[in-house]
Design a protein around this motif. Structure first.
Motif, PDB file in Angstrom:
ATOM      1  N   LYS A   4       0.822  -1.364  -0.115  1.00 23.06           N
ATOM      2  CA  LYS A   4      -0.054  -0.125   0.026  1.00 23.06           C
ATOM      3  C   LYS A   4       0.813   1.349  -0.062  1.00 23.06           C
ATOM      4  N   ARG A   5       2.152   1.176   0.529  1.00 23.23           N
ATOM      5  CA  ARG A   5       3.018   2.269   0.707  1.00 23.23           C
ATOM      6  C   ARG A   5       3.983   2.288  -0.432  1.00 23.23           C
ATOM      7  N   THR A   6       4.477   1.171  -1.043  1.00 23.47           N
ATOM      8  CA  THR A   6       5.481   1.133  -1.824  1.00 23.47           C
ATOM      9  C   THR A   6       5.274   0.680  -3.279  1.00 23.47           C
ATOM     10  N   ALA A   7       5.623   1.470  -4.337  1.00 25.78           N
ATOM     11  CA  ALA A   7       5.331   1.239  -5.703  1.00 25.78           C
ATOM     12  C   ALA A   7       6.743   1.550  -6.743  1.00 25.78           C
ATOM     13  N   LEU A   8       6.570   0.473  -7.527  1.00 29.97           N
ATOM     14  CA  LEU A   8       7.730   0.647  -8.808  1.00 29.97           C
ATOM     15  C   LEU A   8       6.834   1.500  -9.835  1.00 29.97           C
ATOM     16  N   TYR A   9       7.646   2.275 -10.573  1.00 28.15           N
ATOM     17  CA  TYR A   9       6.758   2.931 -11.773  1.00 28.15           C
ATOM     18  C   TYR A   9       7.664   3.305 -13.014  1.00 28.15           C
ATOM     19  N   ALA A  10       7.022   3.124 -14.316  1.00 31.76           N
ATOM     20  CA  ALA A  10       7.855   3.703 -15.312  1.00 31.76           C
ATOM     21  C   ALA A  10       6.801   4.655 -16.409  1.00 31.76           C
ATOM     22  N   THR A  11       7.325   5.567 -16.809  1.00 32.64           N
ATOM     23  CA  THR A  11       6.426   6.563 -17.456  1.00 32.64           C
ATOM     24  C   THR A  11       7.446   6.756 -18.901  1.00 32.64           C
ATOM     25  N   LEU A  12       6.608   7.007 -20.055  1.00 34.69           N
ATOM     26  CA  LEU A  12       7.170   7.572 -21.141  1.00 34.69           C
ATOM     27  C   LEU A  12       6.297   8.486 -21.644  1.00 34.69           C
ATOM     28  N   SER A  13       6.936   9.745 -22.122  1.00 32.91           N
ATOM     29  CA  SER A  13       6.271  10.900 -22.476  1.00 32.91           C
ATOM     30  C   SER A  13       7.057  11.338 -23.828  1.00 32.91           C
ATOM     31  N   ARG A  14       5.994  11.719 -24.761  1.00 38.66           N
ATOM     32  CA  ARG A  14       6.423  12.440 -25.967  1.00 38.66           C
ATOM     33  C   ARG A  14       5.773  13.550 -26.248  1.00 38.66           C
ATOM     34  N   ILE A  15       6.240  14.844 -26.340  1.00 37.92           N
ATOM     35  CA  ILE A  15       5.710  16.235 -26.899  1.00 37.92           C
ATOM     36  C   ILE A  15       6.276  16.494 -28.251  1.00 37.92           C
ATOM     37  N   THR A  16       5.058  17.144 -28.997  1.00 40.04           N
ATOM     38  CA  THR A  16       5.277  17.746 -30.247  1.00 40.04           C
ATOM     39  C   THR A  16       4.982  19.078 -30.447  1.00 40.04           C
ATOM     40  N   ILE A  17       5.580  19.655 -31.039  1.00 44.34           N
ATOM     41  CA  ILE A  17       5.392  21.510 -31.073  1.00 44.34           C
ATOM     42  C   ILE A  17       5.156  21.950 -32.642  1.00 44.34           C
ATOM     43  N   LYS A  18       4.439  22.734 -32.576  1.00 44.65           N
ATOM     44  CA  LYS A  18       4.211  23.296 -34.074  1.00 44.65           C
ATOM     45  C   LYS A  18       4.209  24.747 -33.962  1.00 44.65           C
ATOM     46  N   ASP A  19       5.204  25.547 -34.809  1.00 43.39           N
ATOM     47  CA  ASP A  19       5.098  26.998 -34.672  1.00 43.39           C
ATOM     48  C   ASP A  19       5.517  27.298 -33.226  1.00 43.39           C
ATOM     49  N   GLY A  20       6.495  26.754 -32.676  1.00 42.83           N
ATOM     50  CA  GLY A  20       6.803  27.177 -31.181  1.00 42.83           C
ATOM     51  C   GLY A  20       7.475  28.671 -31.073  1.00 42.83           C
ATOM     52  N   GLN A  21       8.075  28.955 -32.174  1.00 41.54           N
ATOM     53  CA  GLN A  21       8.981  30.177 -32.138  1.00 41.54           C
ATOM     54  C   GLN A  21       7.796  31.463 -31.737  1.00 41.54           C
ATOM     55  N   ASN A  22       6.569  31.253 -32.098  1.00 42.49           N
ATOM     56  CA  ASN A  22       5.540  32.144 -32.130  1.00 42.49           C
ATOM     57  C   ASN A  22       5.042  32.506 -30.545  1.00 42.49           C
ATOM     58  N   ASN A  23       5.388  31.832 -29.617  1.00 43.67           N
ATOM     59  CA  ASN A  23       4.953  31.960 -28.276  1.00 43.67           C
ATOM     60  C   ASN A  23       6.031  31.157 -27.436  1.00 43.67           C
ATOM     61  N   ALA A  24       6.228  32.025 -26.323  1.00 50.87           N
ATOM     62  CA  ALA A  24       7.205  31.562 -25.134  1.00 50.87           C
ATOM     63  C   ALA A  24       6.683  30.560 -24.373  1.00 50.87           C
ATOM     64  N   GLY A  25       5.233  30.864 -24.176  1.00 53.29           N
ATOM     65  CA  GLY A  25       4.763  29.912 -23.240  1.00 53.29           C
ATOM     66  C   GLY A  25       4.374  28.555 -23.846  1.00 53.29           C
ATOM     67  N   ILE A  26       4.398  28.392 -25.187  1.00 54.72           N
ATOM     68  CA  ILE A  26       4.261  26.832 -25.759  1.00 54.72           C
ATOM     69  C   ILE A  26       5.556  26.556 -25.913  1.00 54.72           C
ATOM     70  N   MET A  27       6.684  27.319 -26.340  1.00 57.53           N
ATOM     71  CA  MET A  27       7.925  26.759 -26.392  1.00 57.53           C
ATOM     72  C   MET A  27       8.627  26.356 -25.048  1.00 57.53           C
ATOM     73  N   GLY A  28       8.134  26.869 -23.959  1.00 56.45           N
ATOM     74  CA  GLY A  28       8.872  26.375 -22.684  1.00 56.45           C
ATOM     75  C   GLY A  28       8.307  25.182 -22.118  1.00 56.45           C
ATOM     76  N   ILE A  29       7.192  24.387 -22.717  1.00 49.76           N
ATOM     77  CA  ILE A  29       6.934  23.089 -22.309  1.00 49.76           C
ATOM     78  C   ILE A  29       7.749  21.976 -22.261  1.00 49.76           C
ATOM     79  N   THR A  30       8.595  22.123 -23.219  1.00 49.09           N
ATOM     80  CA  THR A  30       9.688  21.307 -23.342  1.00 49.09           C
ATOM     81  C   THR A  30      10.747  21.329 -22.300  1.00 49.09           C
ATOM     82  N   THR A  31      10.802  22.373 -21.426  1.00 47.79           N
ATOM     83  CA  THR A  31      11.701  22.538 -20.408  1.00 47.79           C
ATOM     84  C   THR A  31      11.103  22.408 -18.984  1.00 47.79           C
ATOM     85  N   SER A  32       9.793  22.290 -18.823  1.00 47.44           N
ATOM     86  CA  SER A  32       9.028  22.490 -17.543  1.00 47.44           C
ATOM     87  C   SER A  32       8.950  20.924 -16.911  1.00 47.44           C
ATOM     88  N   GLY A  33       9.264  19.922 -17.952  1.00 41.70           N
ATOM     89  CA  GLY A  33       9.564  18.663 -17.167  1.00 41.70           C
ATOM     90  C   GLY A  33      10.855  18.316 -16.975  1.00 41.70           C
TER      91      GLY A  33
END
Length: 424
Positions: free
Chosen positions: A366-395
């Motif tokens: 109940k208290r101990t767990a093993l885990y694995a996670t995989l994530s993939r981000i795709t961005i289009k026209d990221g240069q147009n907005n810093a808020g969208i550009m930055g999601i690759t660094t927030s993780g």
């Protein structure tokens, strides 16, 4: 004999008082081996000015022993005292810890620090706590906005609140997206047939002075509320909040900046699978100023601007024996106000990002767990907005950058977590 009876009575009273109060030490220690990689392409604002030998794409990667890949690592104390007549006083002090390097732990209770009074009327809670609008972002995300699987809505909103939305007036960042400080909150009582809700007001605490035009700044103020219904397998909630990002050094009318967030989330547990969904819209509302001179007289013209970030998420969790499969797809699209869309062949004025995440949690107890996670981000026209550009660094990923003054726009990011979590 009388002294003995008095002593026994005192011990009995002390025992009753002790039984009516409780203090709990709790926490989570979570560590993972994590990997991040990003790819950015050269943004040709002027292809004739690109230095010879500058690569057309920029790749960065990093491997780290991280913390908080499944649950956020923390150390906390909470307690409740029964005051009688249905009243109770409570406190909650919770500190973040970085168990991967041991440098942070119980130095500040920045995760939560509240004191409250509750009863049949509900609960009055004072201090630092989650915002009303953040609850939907995390409750209706199968990954709970933790680790590389944290959804794109969360990543974008975090960047906007931090002051990375590319707002022309340069307003400073805010500390009121995930949590807000100096807050007075009211929570509905839990006996309303499944209905729940809260209202929250955070004081900005800035000094009022006639030394500066527009004083005081409202930076730090948050106003929000959440209302929902949870009964059986269904949970649905809507929230709205206004987060003020005004800079203390820019208090003119052109310095006003507000993040206005509305989101609607829901989950339904069918048994074999639990589905999650969320719709979100954040408006970055501010005044755009421009200096002009008419007949030799200078003027400052202001215009209200409201950029929009529309987000959506769908996800699921599937129990498998002692384990749990988690998956989500999320997307955010930036829609600029037509007043500021630039005339640029390489810039269509919009950006968008999408993210797919999948993971597995294996519960050893109940208290101990093993885990694995995989994530993939795709961005289009990221240069147009810093808020969208930055999601690759927030993780935790190294993100995009510049070479010889040339800007690289992020195109994709991949991350993984393999870890263990223990709660106590």
């Amino acid at each position: 004999m009388k002294k003995s009876l008095v002593a026994l009575a005192a011990l009995a009273v002390a025992g009753v008082a002790s039984a009516q109060s409780s203090v709990t030490l709790f926490g989570v220690v979570d560590a993972a081996v994590s990997g991040y990689s990003t790819k950015s392409n050269l943004y040709y604002t002027n292809p004739f000015a690109v230095p010879f030998g500058v690569p057309g794409s920029l790749k960065r990667s990093q491997t780290a022993l991280s913390n908080s890949g499944y649950n956020s690592s923390r150390l906390g104390f909470r307690g409740t005292e029964d005051l009688g007549g249905g009243l109770a006083a409570s406190f909650w002090l919770e500190a973040p810890i970085t168990n991967d390097d041991g440098k942070t732990g119980a130095a500040s209770f920045s995760r939560r620090s509240t004191v409250s009074l509750s009863g049949g009327f509900g609960e009055i809670r004072l201090g630092r706590d989650y915002t009303a609008t953040f609850w939907n972002d995390t409750v209706f995300d199968p990954f709970g906005t933790v680790g590389v699987g944290a959804n794109a809505i969360f990543r974008t909103n975090l960047n906007l609140a931090s002051g990375h939305g590319g707002t022309p007036n340069g307003a400073a960042g805010s500390d009121s997206y995930v949590r807000t400080s100096n807050a007075v909150a009211y929570f509905l009582p839990p006996n309303l047939g499944g209905f729940y809700g809260q209202f929250q007001y955070a004081l900005h605490e800035n000094v009022k002075s006639n030394e500066v035009i527009g004083s005081p700044s409202k930076k730090g103020r948050y106003i929000g509320g959440r209302f929902g219904y949870a009964n059986g397998p269904l949970d649905v909630a809507a929230a709205y909040g206004i987060d003020t990002k005004d800079s203390l050094t820019d208090l003119t009318v052109a310095g006003k900046d507000r993040l206005k967030t509305f989101n609607l989330g829901a989950s339904y547990d069918f048994g074999p699978v639990k589905l999650f969904g969320e719709l979100s819209q954040v408006k970055d509302a501010y005044n755009l100023s421009q200096s002009v001179t008419l007949l030799g007289i200078p003027y400052v013209l202001t215009q209200g601007v409201s950029n929009k970030y529309n987000g959506a998420l769908i996800g699921a969790t599937i129990p498998v024996g002692p384990g749990l499969i988690r998956a989500s797809y999320s997307a955010v699209k930036y829609k600029p106000d037509s007043a500021i869309t630039p005339f640029n062949f390489y810039n269509n004025g919009s950006s968008r990002a999408s993210q797919f995440a999948v993971g597995y949690v294996h519960n050893l107890s109940k208290r101990t767990a093993l885990y694995a996670t995989l994530s993939r981000i795709t961005i289009k026209d990221g240069q147009n907005n810093a808020g969208i550009m930055g999601i690759t660094t927030s993780g935790g990923a190294p993100g995009y950058g510049t070479i010889a003054g040339q800007v690289y726009a992020p195109k994709s990011a991949t991350g993984y977590d393999f870890g263990i979590r223990h709660a106590f």
